[in-house]
Scaffold this motif. Structure first.
Motif, PDB file in Angstrom:
ATOM      1  N   THR A  38      -6.868  -1.060  18.082  1.00 50.85           N
ATOM      2  CA  THR A  38      -6.106   0.188  18.203  1.00 50.85           C
ATOM      3  C   THR A  38      -5.404   0.276  19.549  1.00 50.85           C
ATOM      4  O   THR A  38      -4.201   0.568  19.627  1.00 50.85           O
ATOM      5  N   ASN A  42      -1.291  -0.228  19.780  1.00 49.08           N
ATOM      6  CA  ASN A  42      -0.469   0.897  20.221  1.00 49.08           C
ATOM      7  C   ASN A  42       0.148   0.647  21.590  1.00 49.08           C
ATOM      8  O   ASN A  42       1.260   1.107  21.868  1.00 49.08           O
ATOM      9  N   SER A  67       1.925   6.688  19.789  1.00 50.84           N
ATOM     10  CA  SER A  67       1.038   5.569  20.133  1.00 50.84           C
ATOM     11  C   SER A  67       0.151   5.918  21.321  1.00 50.84           C
ATOM     12  O   SER A  67      -1.048   5.593  21.331  1.00 50.84           O
ATOM     13  N   ASP A  70      -2.536   8.271  20.101  1.00 46.23           N
ATOM     14  CA  ASP A  70      -3.535   7.561  19.302  1.00 46.23           C
ATOM     15  C   ASP A  70      -4.527   6.807  20.181  1.00 46.23           C
ATOM     16  O   ASP A  70      -5.725   6.736  19.866  1.00 46.23           O
ATOM     17  N   ASN A 286      -1.580   2.414  12.356  1.00 45.53           N
ATOM     18  CA  ASN A 286      -0.227   2.864  12.701  1.00 45.53           C
ATOM     19  C   ASN A 286       0.648   1.779  13.311  1.00 45.53           C
ATOM     20  O   ASN A 286       1.800   1.597  12.890  1.00 45.53           O
ATOM     21  N   PRO A 287       0.164   1.009  14.303  1.00 38.31           N
ATOM     22  CA  PRO A 287       1.020  -0.046  14.864  1.00 38.31           C
ATOM     23  C   PRO A 287       1.403  -1.100  13.839  1.00 38.31           C
ATOM     24  O   PRO A 287       2.534  -1.617  13.858  1.00 38.31           O
TER      25      PRO A 287
END
Length: 317
Positions: A38, A42, A67, A70, A286-287
């Motif tokens: 993570t 990010n 990012s 997060d 997400n990334p």
């Protein structure tokens, strides 16, 4: 300052996921890996956006902010859990628990607000492309991010003050791997009616309003895309918001799944396990969603690594 009726509270006990000692190394390795992925993923998004001038536009400005949030979001809960597993000590101090409640509430709300702002950005880009640069100016983008921070800082501060007014028994066991606001309120010994009202009102106002904004934006986006005559034009328009739509769906579906599962099973361990989806898994994915579906991000990352390799001196023994 801690109120007088809470001076006897020294800390809380976080049960985590499992009390079996054989599973602790597996849980530690799994969450350490997810946390590193993570943070690293990010951080790469932030470096790619900041290093490539072609990505200095509103969409990637909001993405880099997401990012950063997060990274902070996962750093609020995971390091403490890993430390407890490593030291075989499940205690968290009262001050540490209150701090965790504040920052968890803050970054969860910021995630929600930034996703809403990004939906508005995609709405303007697709529905009003000719006025995009005029509407989404640098001043407006900065103002939207600033307002998101101010609202959520004040909201988190209010919720924390409400928790400080509660009294707890000497031995408080939290069936979770972090201090969650709702569970902490439920474990209080004093009257929590006002806390519950503030929580529910904030959920409707700060959770429902952004969701309504996202749904409205995408309803207009879909109607605009349907009016495009060519299939290539429809694909190009949809591709500009596909990554964001995937992240929005993942975030809200996991949050809704946690709420429904905890309401249905009434199991604290089940709720803790389900919470991993939006507290750890979503920020980790997400990334990947943005980098795998976005050519600009992949190009910027390749250029960044090329420059890094060129600047790095090679030392031969």
């Amino acid at each position: 300052m801690v109120p007088r009726n809470l001076t006897h509270v020294s800390g809380f006990l976080l049960l985590g996921f499992s009390e079996e000692t054989d599973l602790q190394p597996i849980i530690f390795g799994l969450f350490l890996s997810m946390y590193l992925i993570t943070v690293f993923g990010n951080l790469l998004i932030i470096l790619a956006v900041s290093s490539d001038s072609h990505l200095h536009n509103p969409m990637y400005f909001f993405l880099s902010n997401l990012s950063f949030v997060d990274i902070c979001f996962t750093s609020t809960t995971i390091p403490k859990m890993l430390w407890n597993i490593q030291t075989q000590n499940k205690v968290i101090t009262y001050e540490g628990c209150i701090t965790q409640v504040y920052f968890f509430t803050l970054f969860l709300g910021l995630d929600d607000f930034l996703l809403t702002v990004m939906a508005f950005d995609r709405f303007v880009a697709i529905c009003h492309p000719l006025y995009y640069k005029v509407i989404m100016s640098a001043q407006l983008c900065g103002l939207l991010v600033l307002v998101s921070w101010v609202i959520n800082v004040l909201h988190s501060f209010l919720q924390t003050l409400m928790v400080l007014s509660l009294s707890f028994s000497r031995e408080v066991i939290i069936p979770h791997y972090f201090c969650e606001l709702k569970q902490l309120v439920q474990l209080a010994c004093s009257d929590t009616f006002l806390n519950d009202m503030v929580m529910y009102f904030a959920t409707v106002l700060l959770g429902g309003a952004p969701l309504a904004g996202i749904l409205y934006s995408y309803s207009r986006i879909v109607s605009t895309i349907c009016e495009i005559s060519s299939a290539q034009g429809k694909y190009k328009a949809f591709s500009t918001c596909a990554s964001h739509l995937s992240v929005v769906s993942l975030f809200y579906c996991t949050c809704l799944g946690v709420y429904l599962s905890s309401a249905a099973t009434q199991s604290s361990h089940s709720s803790a396990t389900a919470s991993v989806m939006y507290t750890v898994v979503t920020p980790m994915l997400n990334p990947f969603i943005y980098s795998l579906r976005n050519k600009d991000i992949k190009t910027a990352l390749k250029a960044f690594f090329r420059r890094t390799m060129i600047k790095t001196p090679v030392v031969l023994s």
